[in-house]
Motif scaffolding. Structure first.
Motif, PDB file in Angstrom:
ATOM      1  N   PHE A 133       1.820   6.351  -7.343  1.00 48.39           N
ATOM      2  CA  PHE A 133       0.705   7.139  -7.851  1.00 48.39           C
ATOM      3  C   PHE A 133       0.967   8.636  -7.697  1.00 48.39           C
ATOM      4  N   THR A 134       1.396   9.036  -6.503  1.00 50.43           N
ATOM      5  CA  THR A 134       1.640  10.464  -6.264  1.00 50.43           C
ATOM      6  C   THR A 134       2.895  10.945  -6.989  1.00 50.43           C
ATOM      7  N   HIS A 135       3.855  10.057  -7.182  1.00 51.33           N
ATOM      8  CA  HIS A 135       5.091  10.467  -7.831  1.00 51.33           C
ATOM      9  C   HIS A 135       4.856  10.844  -9.288  1.00 51.33           C
ATOM     10  N   GLY A 151       1.227   1.536  -8.841  1.00 52.48           N
ATOM     11  CA  GLY A 151       0.861   2.918  -8.574  1.00 52.48           C
ATOM     12  C   GLY A 151       1.173   3.829  -9.745  1.00 52.48           C
ATOM     13  N   ILE A 171       2.333   1.676  -3.554  1.00 51.30           N
ATOM     14  CA  ILE A 171       1.316   2.048  -4.549  1.00 51.30           C
ATOM     15  C   ILE A 171       1.021   3.539  -4.448  1.00 51.30           C
ATOM     16  N   ARG A 172       0.856   4.014  -3.217  1.00 47.68           N
ATOM     17  CA  ARG A 172       0.625   5.455  -3.033  1.00 47.68           C
ATOM     18  C   ARG A 172       1.805   6.269  -3.521  1.00 47.68           C
ATOM     19  N   LEU A 173       3.014   5.790  -3.232  1.00 46.68           N
ATOM     20  CA  LEU A 173       4.212   6.514  -3.645  1.00 46.68           C
ATOM     21  C   LEU A 173       4.302   6.614  -5.170  1.00 46.68           C
ATOM     22  N   GLY A 185      -1.536   5.994 -11.942  1.00 46.18           N
ATOM     23  CA  GLY A 185      -1.386   7.423 -12.176  1.00 46.18           C
ATOM     24  C   GLY A 185      -1.346   7.766 -13.650  1.00 46.18           C
ATOM     25  N   GLY A 235       0.810  -1.219   0.000  1.00 47.59           N
ATOM     26  CA  GLY A 235       0.000   0.000   0.000  1.00 47.59           C
ATOM     27  C   GLY A 235       0.835   1.258   0.000  1.00 47.59           C
ATOM     28  N   GLN A 236       1.926   1.240   0.765  1.00 52.23           N
ATOM     29  CA  GLN A 236       2.786   2.418   0.833  1.00 52.23           C
ATOM     30  C   GLN A 236       3.406   2.734  -0.523  1.00 52.23           C
TER      31      GLN A 236
END
Length: 537
Positions: free
Chosen positions: A220-222, A343, A216-218, A347, A213-214
């Motif tokens: 996506f936001t990156h 992620g 995937i978020r990284l 994105g 999860g960490q």
């Protein structure tokens, strides 16, 4: 933590008055240090978790430590002040959790002034023994600005087998605070972290779901936070009005990203200091060339080739940005790498899903398609040209030296040849996909094209996991066969900018990459550090 600041003020008033009354001189309150290096060692025993922390004494502000003969620290008179100073400035800014339960504030067990040359923090046992030892002789000539404050904190726990996490909030110690943290698990394994500022909640032994999860978020936001990557994506899709023709372009870009990302993870990327600035220049140049092609008239039938070539460059930049985050993957390095790619794909799909219909509406109701394409591309080319010239100025500051002709160069050349073979195989597979898409009859269903694009992205992401999985199989032999490489050989330093894509050539890559078992090397600030956290099993 208003209560900690209130206690700091009360302590400063009390100790300041005592210092002025009882000592001939004192180290008066001073400015916030520009750079602070913190060392933190942690280990869980049967009923307690202990932290051994070292901070520069000058970072503990608002306390007048007594001095003698000018700036020499009066160790005998300063020692009684250390316990309360450690409680307020260190223990009050460390939050520990056992599972989801927050542990009470750490109890200060021992404090000690140490010399800056002391090397005991290379190991937990040595650091614990040094901090618990008798104070230095009072006649030691130690300038107070060079003194180090060592602290032992104890936290009650239920079991050393629990999953622990920590939220360090020590950035207040300096303008720029770098922390080197080591965690020794119950099974004796060590894991090293290095970060600047407050990193948030750090799982000392993260589970697979947390790591996935960490990252995937990284990812996506990156990809959504990198302005140069988004501009390249804009120039890539601006000539397309339908989603279906984008499938081959997106697949090519995805495969190329994955190749160079995995190559950097395997240590195949050049480790020379000029390589990251070179990639920065090439990334800006890719945006300029893509925008100029849109101005003069793009050839959409060959755009997938352009996307593949520039995707290789963007993948290197993406791997550079990923290097600082991989230390938080714990034992799940492969899972985290795959999750990061997922992620990134999410994105990218979101960006394409927003750009294509937005451009279609804009060109239908606001401006003519050709005029709008030229204007937007010209603006992007102008801005990217400035980026390219600025980055080229940075690149010129580096000196290029030819490598020595030895066996090491031959080994690097052979591995580079393997990488070229993988690139050629993937390029052939993407060409087959594009040819097949061109031969199939065009469908008018946008929903079908969207599903095809999503399926291509998901398949590329899933297949890219085969390469690191094969690596895991190679590295899961005898524990004694493990070896470590410097972190810089796995991920070179680079500003956080770009994203990776997944590869559809995982079977070919897993057959051509040589056995390699990378590990992680932690650079301690002012003290040696050993590589402990190797490739996961």
């Amino acid at each position: 933590m208003w209560w900690a600041r209130l206690r700091t003020l009360r302590l400063a008033l009390a100790l300041g008055a005592a210092g002025m009354a009882g000592s001939p001189a004192s180290a008066s309150a001073h400015e916030v240090p520009a750079r602070v290096a913190v060392h933190l060692l942690a280990r869980a025993d049967s009923s307690q978790l202990r932290l051994v922390v070292r901070v520069p004494l000058e970072a503990v502000r608002d306390i007048d430590f007594p001095t003698w003969r000018g700036d020499y620290l009066d160790i005998g008179r300063a020692t009684p002040l250390l316990h309360e100073a450690a409680t307020i400035w260190i223990a009050g800014y460390l939050e520990l959790f056992e599972g989801t339960k927050r542990l009470p504030m750490g109890r200060v067990v021992a404090t000690r002034i140490s010399l800056p040359s002391d090397r005991s923090f290379e190991d937990f046992e040595r650091a614990l023994a040094n901090t618990s030892a008798a104070p230095l002789p009072n006649e030691t000539e130690l300038p107070w600005r060079q003194a180090m404050l060592d602290v032992v904190l104890s936290y009650p726990i239920e079991s050393p087998e629990s999953r622990f996490s920590i939220r360090p909030l020590l950035a207040h110690l300096g303008v720029s605070t770098t922390t080197v943290m080591r965690w020794t698990s119950a099974d004796g394994g060590d894991r090293a972290y290095e970060y600047t500022g407050n990193p948030g909640l750090v799982e000392l032994d993260p589970g697979v779901m947390h790591a996935a999860g960490q990252f995937i978020r990284l990812g996506f936001t990156h990809i959504l936070g990198g302005i140069d990557h988004l501009l390249f994506l804009l120039c890539l899709v601006i000539p397309f009005r339908r989603v279906r023709p984008l499938i081959g372009v997106v697949t090519a870009f995805t495969a190329a990203h994955s190749i160079t990302l995995i190559a950097s993870a395997l240590g195949l990327a050049p480790s020379a200091p000029w390589f990251p600035p070179l990639i920065e220049v090439l990334i800006a140049a890719s945006i300029v060339l893509m925008a100029l092609e849109n101005v003069v008239g793009p050839r959409l039938d060959r755009r997938w080739m352009v996307a593949f070539g520039f995707g290789l460059v963007h993948g290197f930049g993406f791997s550079f940005a990923l290097r600082d985050a991989m230390q938080f993957a714990g034992r799940h390095l492969i899972t985290s790498l795959l999750a990061f790619n997922v992620g990134v794909e999410l994105g990218q799909l979101l960006a394409i899903a927003a750009l294509v219909p937005a451009l279609a509406l804009l060109f239908r109701h606001v401006v003519a398609e050709r005029a709008g394409t030229v204007v937007f591309s010209a603006i992007v080319a102008h801005e990217s040209w400035h980026w390219m010239t600025e980055r080229f100025g940075v690149l010129r500051a580096y000196r290029f030296t030819w490598p020595a002709l030895d066996l090491a160069l031959v080994a690097v050349a052979l591995r580079g040849l393997m990488l070229l073979l993988v690139i050629g195989a993937v390029l052939w597979m993407v060409a087959m996909l594009v040819t097949r898409l061109a031969r199939e009859p065009m469908r008018d269903s946008v929903g079908h094209a969207g599903r095809s694009l999503l399926l291509a992205s998901v398949l590329g992401t899933a297949l890219s996991a085969v390469v690191p999985a094969a690596l895991q199989g190679q590295s899961s032999g005898s524990p004694g066969a493990r070896r470590c490489v410097p972190l810089g050989r796995a991920f070179s330093p680079m500003p956080r900018r770009h994203a990776a894509r997944t590869s559809t050539s995982a079977r070919v890559a897993s057959a051509t990459f040589p056995p390699h078992t990378p590990g992680w090397y932690s650079r301690t600030a002012g003290a040696a550090s050993a590589c402990r956290s190797c490739w996961p099993t």
